[in-house]
Design an enzyme around this catalytic site. Structure first.
Site, PDB file in Angstrom:
ATOM      1  N   ASP A   1     -34.339 -13.878 -34.064  1.00 42.92           N
ATOM      2  CA  ASP A   1     -33.483 -14.008 -35.088  1.00 42.92           C
ATOM      3  C   ASP A   1     -32.107 -13.096 -36.412  1.00 42.92           C
ATOM      4  OD1 ASP A   1     -34.816 -12.829 -36.831  1.00 42.92           O
ATOM      5  OD2 ASP A   1     -36.060 -14.418 -37.988  1.00 42.92           O
TER       6      ASP A   1
ATOM      7  N   GLU B   1     -42.374  -3.163 -37.625  1.00 42.06           N
ATOM      8  CA  GLU B   1     -41.233  -2.684 -38.220  1.00 42.06           C
ATOM      9  C   GLU B   1     -41.190  -1.557 -39.405  1.00 42.06           C
ATOM     10  OE1 GLU B   1     -38.659  -5.717 -38.047  1.00 42.06           O
ATOM     11  OE2 GLU B   1     -37.026  -4.860 -39.317  1.00 42.06           O
TER      12      GLU B   1
END
Ligand code: KIV
Length: 271
Positions: free
Chosen positions: A51, A187
């Protein structure tokens, strides 16, 4: 031995095999068939329709405006360019808010050619992971900095630096694997914590800003190529076009650097 372009197409069970054998996984994002083909032919094992497309393709300030239609469209485009890499499609913001919505979106992505869907977070998402996996939909979890949480977090920041946050991350990593996830993206996590989670994890971890101790690495394609995305460039980003001298060369340089453990180095990681 590392997988090469001549080897057979990736399947989900091969990911666990790679972890067992200590082979690092090379993952990149793609949004169209042309770049997907270049990635596929130059050593990329996993391709993500992220995304992130909301930021690097559509020009938004965050990933929040991305829709299921957007991901389905780009997944179908990317699938046409792949022969060997495993295709993962991101469940965009809100698409995993309920098990029913997550299932409906995931089925669309699988019909478009994905072999796995990715979703951010743990908590109530553990039930979503179980719901999808029980229905034969492989899932990649995503912890640490989860960009869909940008409003709550107040920005894109390194996660897990405080003891309590680190403990929660360790616990969530265990829980997503127990819920049935086959892969875990970490992340913006301090390197030592990501390495610890990786060592304890039953499933492969893929780092982005999470140091060299993960089982694989991912970058956003535009970052790999040094493109001006209009956004601040995070510390973990490296322009591989500079050393690869062509797009294919940049992908090969990234793949080689991941496989032999040269990327990320300390300059592209967080303490
Ligand atoms: O959306 C995306 O591209 C991602 C990667 C950065 C892991 O989630």
């Amino acid at each position: 031995m590392n997988a090469t372009a001549a080897e057979k197409p990736w399947t989900v069970p091969m990911l666990a095999e790679a972890k067992r054998e200590g082979r690092r996984l090379v993952m990149l994002t793609a949004y169209d068939a042309g770049f997907a083909r270049v990635l596929d032919e130059n050593g990329t094992d996993l391709v993500l329709v992220g995304d992130s497309l909301g930021m690097v393709v559509q020009g938004h300030a965050s990933t929040l405006p991305v829709t299921v239609d957007d991901i389905a469209y780009h997944t179908a485009c990317v699938a046409r360019g792949l022969k060997r890499a495993l295709l993962i499609a991101d469940l965009p913001f809100g698409a995993d808010a309920t098990p029913e919505r997550a299932l409906e979106a995931s089925l669309r992505f699988l019909r478009a050619g994905a072999a796995m869907v990715k979703l951010e977070g743990a908590g109530f998402k553990l039930d979503i992971i179980r719901h999808l996996v029980e229905r034969e939909i492989p899932v990649c979890a995503h912890l640490g900095l989860t960009p869909q949480s940008v409003l709550r977090l107040g920005g894109f920041k390194v996660q897990g630096r405080e003891a309590a946050a680190a403990a929660k991350l360790r616990q969530d990593a265990r829980l997503v694997a127990e819920a049935g996830a086959s892969l875990l993206v970490l992340e913006c996590v301090p390197s030592a914590l990501a390495a610890e989670i990786t060592a304890a994890s039953a499933i492969p971890t893929i780092g982005i800003g999470a140091g060299p101790g993960c089982d694989g690495q991912v970058l956003v394609l535009h970052d790999l190529l040094g493109a001006n995305t209009g956004h601040r460039r995070p510390k973990f980003v490296k322009d591989f076009l500079a050393e690869g001298s062509s797009i294919a060369g940049a992908v090969r340089a990234f793949a080689a650097a991941v496989r032999d453990g040269r990327f990320p180095d300390a300059a592209h990681s967080y303490e």
